[in-house]
Write a protein that holds these residues in place. Structure first.
Motif, PDB file in Angstrom:
ATOM      1  N   SER A  92       0.843  -1.188   0.000  1.00 57.19           N
ATOM      2  CA  SER A  92       0.000   0.000   0.000  1.00 57.19           C
ATOM      3  C   SER A  92       0.881   1.241   0.000  1.00 57.19           C
ATOM      4  CB  SER A  92      -0.923   0.015   1.221  1.00 57.19           C
ATOM      5  OG  SER A  92      -0.168   0.012   2.414  1.00 57.19           O
ATOM      6  N   GLY A  93       0.272   2.381  -0.347  1.00 57.08           N
ATOM      7  CA  GLY A  93       0.986   3.650  -0.256  1.00 57.08           C
ATOM      8  C   GLY A  93       1.412   4.261  -1.566  1.00 57.08           C
ATOM      9  N   GLY A  94       1.196   3.586  -2.670  1.00 60.66           N
ATOM     10  CA  GLY A  94       1.559   4.176  -3.954  1.00 60.66           C
ATOM     11  C   GLY A  94       0.608   5.292  -4.336  1.00 60.66           C
ATOM     12  N   GLY A  95       0.922   5.979  -5.434  1.00 69.07           N
ATOM     13  CA  GLY A  95       0.055   7.042  -5.893  1.00 69.07           C
ATOM     14  C   GLY A  95       0.780   8.022  -6.788  1.00 69.07           C
ATOM     15  N   LEU A  96       0.136   9.160  -6.975  1.00 73.83           N
ATOM     16  CA  LEU A  96       0.688  10.228  -7.813  1.00 73.83           C
ATOM     17  C   LEU A  96       1.242  11.327  -6.916  1.00 73.83           C
ATOM     18  CD1 LEU A  96       1.014  11.711 -10.554  1.00 73.83           C
ATOM     19  CD2 LEU A  96      -1.327  12.560 -10.229  1.00 73.83           C
TER      20      LEU A  96
ATOM     21  N   GLY B 183       9.897  16.075  -6.232  1.00 70.60           N
ATOM     22  CA  GLY B 183      10.305  16.637  -4.955  1.00 70.60           C
ATOM     23  C   GLY B 183       9.459  16.187  -3.782  1.00 70.60           C
ATOM     24  N   GLY B 184       8.364  15.526  -4.059  1.00 66.73           N
ATOM     25  CA  GLY B 184       7.470  15.070  -3.005  1.00 66.73           C
ATOM     26  C   GLY B 184       7.915  13.760  -2.370  1.00 66.73           C
ATOM     27  N   SER B 185       7.075  13.259  -1.466  1.00 64.52           N
ATOM     28  CA  SER B 185       7.391  12.040  -0.708  1.00 64.52           C
ATOM     29  C   SER B 185       6.232  11.067  -0.753  1.00 64.52           C
ATOM     30  CB  SER B 185       7.696  12.383   0.751  1.00 64.52           C
ATOM     31  OG  SER B 185       8.826  13.232   0.861  1.00 64.52           O
ATOM     32  N   LEU B 186       6.568   9.799  -0.662  1.00 65.95           N
ATOM     33  CA  LEU B 186       5.586   8.731  -0.500  1.00 65.95           C
ATOM     34  C   LEU B 186       6.168   7.688   0.443  1.00 65.95           C
ATOM     35  CD1 LEU B 186       4.237   7.994  -4.123  1.00 65.95           C
ATOM     36  CD2 LEU B 186       2.939   8.944  -2.218  1.00 65.95           C
TER      37      LEU B 186
ATOM     38  N   TYR C 145       6.098  -0.679  -8.027  1.00 65.87           N
ATOM     39  CA  TYR C 145       6.986  -1.116  -6.959  1.00 65.87           C
ATOM     40  C   TYR C 145       6.456  -2.420  -6.353  1.00 65.87           C
ATOM     41  CZ  TYR C 145       9.632   3.204  -7.111  1.00 65.87           C
ATOM     42  OH  TYR C 145      10.448   4.238  -7.509  1.00 65.87           O
ATOM     43  N   TYR C 146       7.366  -3.385  -6.208  1.00 66.67           N
ATOM     44  CA  TYR C 146       7.013  -4.701  -5.706  1.00 66.67           C
ATOM     45  C   TYR C 146       7.756  -4.990  -4.403  1.00 66.67           C
ATOM     46  CZ  TYR C 146       5.253  -5.548 -10.434  1.00 66.67           C
ATOM     47  OH  TYR C 146       4.572  -5.483 -11.626  1.00 66.67           O
ATOM     48  N   CYS C 147       7.035  -5.567  -3.480  1.00 67.27           N
ATOM     49  CA  CYS C 147       7.601  -6.017  -2.220  1.00 67.27           C
ATOM     50  C   CYS C 147       8.052  -7.467  -2.370  1.00 67.27           C
ATOM     51  CB  CYS C 147       6.522  -5.895  -1.142  1.00 67.27           C
ATOM     52  SG  CYS C 147       6.898  -6.672   0.420  1.00 67.27           S
ATOM     53  N   ASN C 148       9.173  -7.794  -1.776  1.00 64.50           N
ATOM     54  CA  ASN C 148       9.700  -9.170  -1.810  1.00 64.50           C
ATOM     55  C   ASN C 148      10.137  -9.589  -0.424  1.00 64.50           C
ATOM     56  OD1 ASN C 148      12.592 -10.689  -1.906  1.00 64.50           O
ATOM     57  ND2 ASN C 148      11.191 -11.528  -3.430  1.00 64.50           N
ATOM     58  N   MET C 149       9.808 -10.816  -0.059  1.00 61.60           N
ATOM     59  CA  MET C 149      10.283 -11.398   1.199  1.00 61.60           C
ATOM     60  C   MET C 149      10.779 -12.811   0.907  1.00 61.60           C
ATOM     61  SD  MET C 149       7.549 -10.162   4.079  1.00 61.60           S
ATOM     62  CE  MET C 149       7.044  -8.443   4.227  1.00 61.60           C
ATOM     63  N   ARG C 150      11.905 -13.153   1.488  1.00 61.60           N
ATOM     64  CA  ARG C 150      12.495 -14.473   1.285  1.00 61.60           C
ATOM     65  C   ARG C 150      12.435 -15.269   2.578  1.00 61.60           C
ATOM     66  NH1 ARG C 150      17.897 -14.946  -2.037  1.00 61.60           N
ATOM     67  NH2 ARG C 150      16.294 -14.600  -3.633  1.00 61.60           N
ATOM     68  N   SER C 151      11.933 -16.470   2.494  1.00 58.60           N
ATOM     69  CA  SER C 151      11.853 -17.327   3.670  1.00 58.60           C
ATOM     70  C   SER C 151      13.257 -17.719   4.133  1.00 58.60           C
ATOM     71  CB  SER C 151      11.050 -18.589   3.341  1.00 58.60           C
ATOM     72  OG  SER C 151      11.181 -19.535   4.365  1.00 58.60           O
ATOM     73  N   ALA C 152      13.486 -17.617   5.436  1.00 52.20           N
ATOM     74  CA  ALA C 152      14.784 -17.976   5.996  1.00 52.20           C
ATOM     75  C   ALA C 152      15.002 -19.484   6.017  1.00 52.20           C
ATOM     76  CB  ALA C 152      14.907 -17.420   7.413  1.00 52.20           C
ATOM     77  N   THR C 153      13.929 -20.267   5.978  1.00 50.51           N
ATOM     78  CA  THR C 153      14.064 -21.725   6.045  1.00 50.51           C
ATOM     79  C   THR C 153      14.085 -22.380   4.675  1.00 50.51           C
ATOM     80  OG1 THR C 153      11.670 -21.831   6.355  1.00 50.51           O
ATOM     81  CG2 THR C 153      13.041 -21.868   8.330  1.00 50.51           C
ATOM     82  N   SER C 154      13.186 -21.955   3.793  1.00 47.40           N
ATOM     83  CA  SER C 154      13.090 -22.586   2.478  1.00 47.40           C
ATOM     84  C   SER C 154      13.777 -21.801   1.366  1.00 47.40           C
ATOM     85  CB  SER C 154      11.621 -22.771   2.090  1.00 47.40           C
ATOM     86  OG  SER C 154      11.004 -21.519   1.848  1.00 47.40           O
TER      87      SER C 154
ATOM     88  N   VAL D 249       3.680   3.859  -8.542  1.00 43.84           N
ATOM     89  CA  VAL D 249       4.185   5.153  -8.097  1.00 43.84           C
ATOM     90  C   VAL D 249       4.417   6.004  -9.344  1.00 43.84           C
ATOM     91  CG1 VAL D 249       6.118   6.382  -7.051  1.00 43.84           C
ATOM     92  CG2 VAL D 249       5.245   4.281  -5.991  1.00 43.84           C
ATOM     93  N   THR D 250       3.765   7.153  -9.382  1.00 41.87           N
ATOM     94  CA  THR D 250       3.910   8.059 -10.513  1.00 41.87           C
ATOM     95  C   THR D 250       4.368   9.418 -10.008  1.00 41.87           C
ATOM     96  OG1 THR D 250       2.145   6.920 -11.733  1.00 41.87           O
ATOM     97  CG2 THR D 250       2.764   9.129 -12.485  1.00 41.87           C
ATOM     98  N   VAL D 251       5.488   9.882 -10.538  1.00 47.05           N
ATOM     99  CA  VAL D 251       6.034  11.177 -10.158  1.00 47.05           C
ATOM    100  C   VAL D 251       5.917  12.103 -11.370  1.00 47.05           C
ATOM    101  CG1 VAL D 251       7.972  12.439  -9.193  1.00 47.05           C
ATOM    102  CG2 VAL D 251       7.642  10.008  -8.616  1.00 47.05           C
ATOM    103  N   SER D 252       5.028  13.058 -11.253  1.00 49.92           N
ATOM    104  CA  SER D 252       4.748  13.928 -12.395  1.00 49.92           C
ATOM    105  C   SER D 252       4.142  15.238 -11.924  1.00 49.92           C
ATOM    106  CB  SER D 252       3.779  13.232 -13.356  1.00 49.92           C
ATOM    107  OG  SER D 252       3.405  14.099 -14.417  1.00 49.92           O
TER     108      SER D 252
END
Length: 117
Positions: A7-11, A15-18, A93-102, A113-116
């Motif tokens: 969550s949290g993407g947008g236009l 110079g702005g923040s997300l 933008y994609y989130c990735n998590m890697r399992s510590a066991t497998s 995310v669009t910067v315009s």
């Protein structure tokens, strides 16, 4: 079954923040590496930032000094604070998590995310 929800993407203007968030739900698993990747149209998916379980971070040169990655191990949550955004940051933008066991990788569905001006 593990699901990652971003969550949290947008236009935003240059110079702005997300702030992007990613939360894991479903089966409980211990995560080693967490990371944010992005893919712009016509480009390959690239690593933006990664964080190890011990807090060690790594950033793409293009975002150093502007983006900050952080994580909550207890909640399996990942945050990307993006400041001083530029039009070239526009991507999915994609989130990735890697399992510590497998060592299996889990991916979110992506957030735009669009910067315009």
């Amino acid at each position: 079954q593990v699901q990652l929800v971003e969550s949290g993407g947008g236009l935003v203007q240059p110079g702005g923040s997300l702030r992007l968030s990613c939360a894991a739900s479903g089966s409980i698993f211990i995560v080693s590496t967490m990371g944010w990747y992005r893919q712009a149209p016509g480009n390959q998916r690239e690593l933006v930032a990664a964080i190890q379980r011990n807090g060690f971070t790594d950033y793409a040169d293009s975002v150093k000094g502007r983006f900050t990655i952080s994580r909550d191990n207890a909640k399996n949550q990942l945050i990307l604070q993006m400041n001083s955004l530029k039009p070239e940051d526009t991507a999915v933008y994609y989130c990735n998590m890697r399992s510590a066991t497998s060592a299996r990788d889990y991916w979110g569905q992506g957030t735009q995310v669009t910067v315009s001006s």
